[in-house]
Structure formats: C-alpha cells, structure tokens
Design a protein around this motif. Structure first.
Motif, short mmCIF file in Angstrom:
data_model
loop_
_atom_site.label_atom_id
_atom_site.label_comp_id
_atom_site.label_asym_id
_atom_site.label_seq_id
_atom_site.Cartn_x
_atom_site.Cartn_y
_atom_site.Cartn_z
N TYR A 66 -9.05 3.09 5.43
CA TYR A 66 -7.92 2.24 5.02
C TYR A 66 -8.00 1.80 3.56
O TYR A 66 -7.77 0.64 3.25
CB TYR A 66 -7.77 1.06 5.98
N THR A 113 -6.11 2.11 0.23
CA THR A 113 -4.80 2.55 -0.26
C THR A 113 -4.42 1.69 -1.47
O THR A 113 -4.39 0.47 -1.36
CB THR A 113 -3.70 2.35 0.80
N THR A 164 1.52 4.64 1.22
CA THR A 164 1.10 5.48 2.34
C THR A 164 2.12 6.61 2.56
O THR A 164 3.29 6.46 2.20
CB THR A 164 1.00 4.68 3.66
N ASP A 165 1.65 7.69 3.16
CA ASP A 165 2.54 8.83 3.42
C ASP A 165 3.68 8.42 4.34
O ASP A 165 4.81 8.86 4.19
CB ASP A 165 1.76 9.99 4.04
N LYS A 166 3.36 7.59 5.32
CA LYS A 166 4.37 7.16 6.28
C LYS A 166 5.48 6.39 5.57
O LYS A 166 6.67 6.63 5.80
CB LYS A 166 3.72 6.30 7.36
N ARG A 167 5.11 5.48 4.70
CA ARG A 167 6.13 4.70 3.97
C ARG A 167 6.93 5.58 3.02
O ARG A 167 8.08 5.27 2.72
CB ARG A 167 5.45 3.55 3.21
N SER A 178 0.83 -1.21 0.00
CA SER A 178 0.00 0.00 0.00
C SER A 178 0.86 1.25 0.00
O SER A 178 1.85 1.34 0.74
CB SER A 178 -0.88 0.01 1.25
N MET A 201 -0.95 -2.82 6.48
CA MET A 201 -2.06 -1.90 6.71
C MET A 201 -3.13 -2.55 7.57
O MET A 201 -3.77 -1.90 8.38
CB MET A 201 -2.69 -1.49 5.37
#
Ligand code: GLN
Length: 262
Positions: A218, A220, A108-111, A106, A154
């Motif tokens: 969730y 993504t 994601t901004d964090k990744r 996925s 996720m």
C-alpha cells in the motif's frame, strides 16, 4: 452536508452565470477572477494534517493548501476552497460540483478509471496505529477486535484486504480526527491511516503510536485529481506550477514548513 454544498454551489453558480452571461449548469463553468485568470473550485479533506487542517489561529492550512495556492499564483488562477472530507471531496469532483481535489489522494489504477491525476507530489503508505498505552504490537493481536478506517481511503482498502486473514471487524469514519479519537477512547483498538499523516499526528500528541505498516502493498504517492477526460487544462496548469515550485525551491519550503524536513 450535501444540502450545504448545494447551497454554496447555487451561490457560486449564480455568480458564475452572471459573469459568463449564462450557459452551463455545473461548477465546471469557472468564473473569470478579478485578475483575469480562471477561478476553480477545489475540494479537499477536513482534518488530514499536515496536508490540510485548521491551525491554532483557526486558519485552514497545510501542505496541500499552500501547494495549491502557490501553484495558482504561479499559473495565474484563483482557488475557491471547499473543505468537505475525503470521500465527499472525491464525490464532488465525480459529480462536477468541484473542478479538482487535492487531499492527499493516492494515485491508484482503480481511481484512474474515474479520475485523471497530476504528477505525483508526495510519497505515502498505509500504517496501523493503536493507543499509546495499548499492548497490541501488530496484526496478529487484532483477532476478534474492532478496528477503525476512513471511508473511501487506501487505509480502508488495506483494512478490508486483511480483515479475514487477521479476523477483525471494521468501523468506518468520515474524518481522520474522529477515527483517532475512537481509538484513544477504546471503542476500536487500532486504525489504518497514511503513514506521513499518522506520524505527524502522533508527534502532535494525538495519543496514538504506529505499530505496523503495509509499505510493500500500500505505497501510493499523492496526486491532484480532476474528473477523467474533463479538465486537462487545470491538470496541465497544476503540473506546470508544481514543476516551477520544485525548480524554485518553494515546494521544499512548503513541505519543510509543516514537517521540518523535505
Ligand atoms: N491517501 C489516502 C487515499 O487516497 C487517504 C486520503 C485522505 O484521507 N485524505 O485514499
């Protein structure tokens, strides 16, 4: 697993160094493949059907596998596959032991703090599944129960975010098939998984049914992953290859082959 990985990589490195005449000490140093193109080490999950899994003929197949192989063919590079598990595959990219990862990852901004992602290639969201014969109908029924989630995913993040609100405990697994089995056996009463993956596996008779989802929070899409700032060339090749497969209809063909739809 780590030791096993290092052994494979040591072998690959030996070849790589022989081919390049030395220099560099990570898998990022790609070898020249027979056809003159680069060879990249691509890490992936183990059992994440229909994206990557071992089929009845003992072949490692799936949407991610076919997609990556077709992109490689289109862009003139070769792929050395490493089926490691999701968390281990992402770690392999982070440590430079793999050039990229395609594993239904996925975006994601964090990744994005650690990795660069390709264009999105498949939409997904997290769902909750229980044993086919279970009375659990939704989150409210999880109070005081044990649920299952897969490390670093996720699904796990979703499970963690709702843990206090619904009052359950989480048991972690490295592989999706082990997680499903735990729910079928009844050690845990539910598991959190990507909906396209769970829907496929339910249809294949894994003994589970979907009872809830977290589509709003969730959702993504999946992207191909490289280490941030380290592999723009491979990322460009992936994006160019993906576009060409979409234009030619090959992308739809691959998806339809595994899901019956596109
Ligand atoms: N899409 C999920 C994630 O990126 C799960 C991926 C997987 O388990 N292979 O976290």
């Amino acid at each position: 697993m780590k030791k096993f990985l290092s052994l494979i990589l040591a072998g690959t490195l030996a070849l790589s160094l022989a081919a390049c005449g030395g220099g560099g000490n990570t898998a990022e140093q790609s070898t020249e493949a027979a056809g003159g193109g680069e060879s990249y080490i691509i890490a992936t999950d183990t059992a994440f059907a229909p994206f990557e899994f071992t089929d009845a003929n003992n072949e490692f197949v799936g949407i991610d596998v076919d997609l990556m192989n077709a992109i490689a063919e289109d862009q003139g590079f070769t792929v050395e596959w490493r089926s490691l598990g999701f968390d281990a595959a992402m770690a392999a990219v982070e440590s430079g032991q793999a050039d990229g990862c395609i594993a239904g990852a996925s975006i994601t901004d964090k990744r994005k703090e650690t990795y660069d992602f390709s264009e999105a290639y498949y939409d997904s969201y997290v769902c909750v599944a229980v044993a086919e014969n279970s009375d659990i109908a939704g989150f409210e029924d999880l109070k005081g129960q044990k649920v299952a989630a897969k490390t670093g995913t996720m699904g796990a993040e979703c499970a963690e975010s709702l843990k206090d609100q619904y009052g359950y405990e989480i048991t972690y697994f490295d592989q999706s098939d082990m997680m499903y089995q735990d729910v079928v056996t009844g050690n845990t009463v539910a598991c959190f998984e990507d909906q396209p993956v769970m829907a496929y596996n339910c249809q294949q008779g894994n003994g589970l049914k979907i009872v809830a989802d977290q589509k709003d929070d969730y959702s993504t899409p999946y992207g191909f992953v490289v280490l941030k700032g380290q592999n723009a060339e491979l990322l460009e090749k992936f994006n160019a290859g993906l576009k060409s497969l979409k234009d030619s209809g090959k992308y739809d063909e691959i998806v339809a082959k595994y899901t019956g739809t596109n």
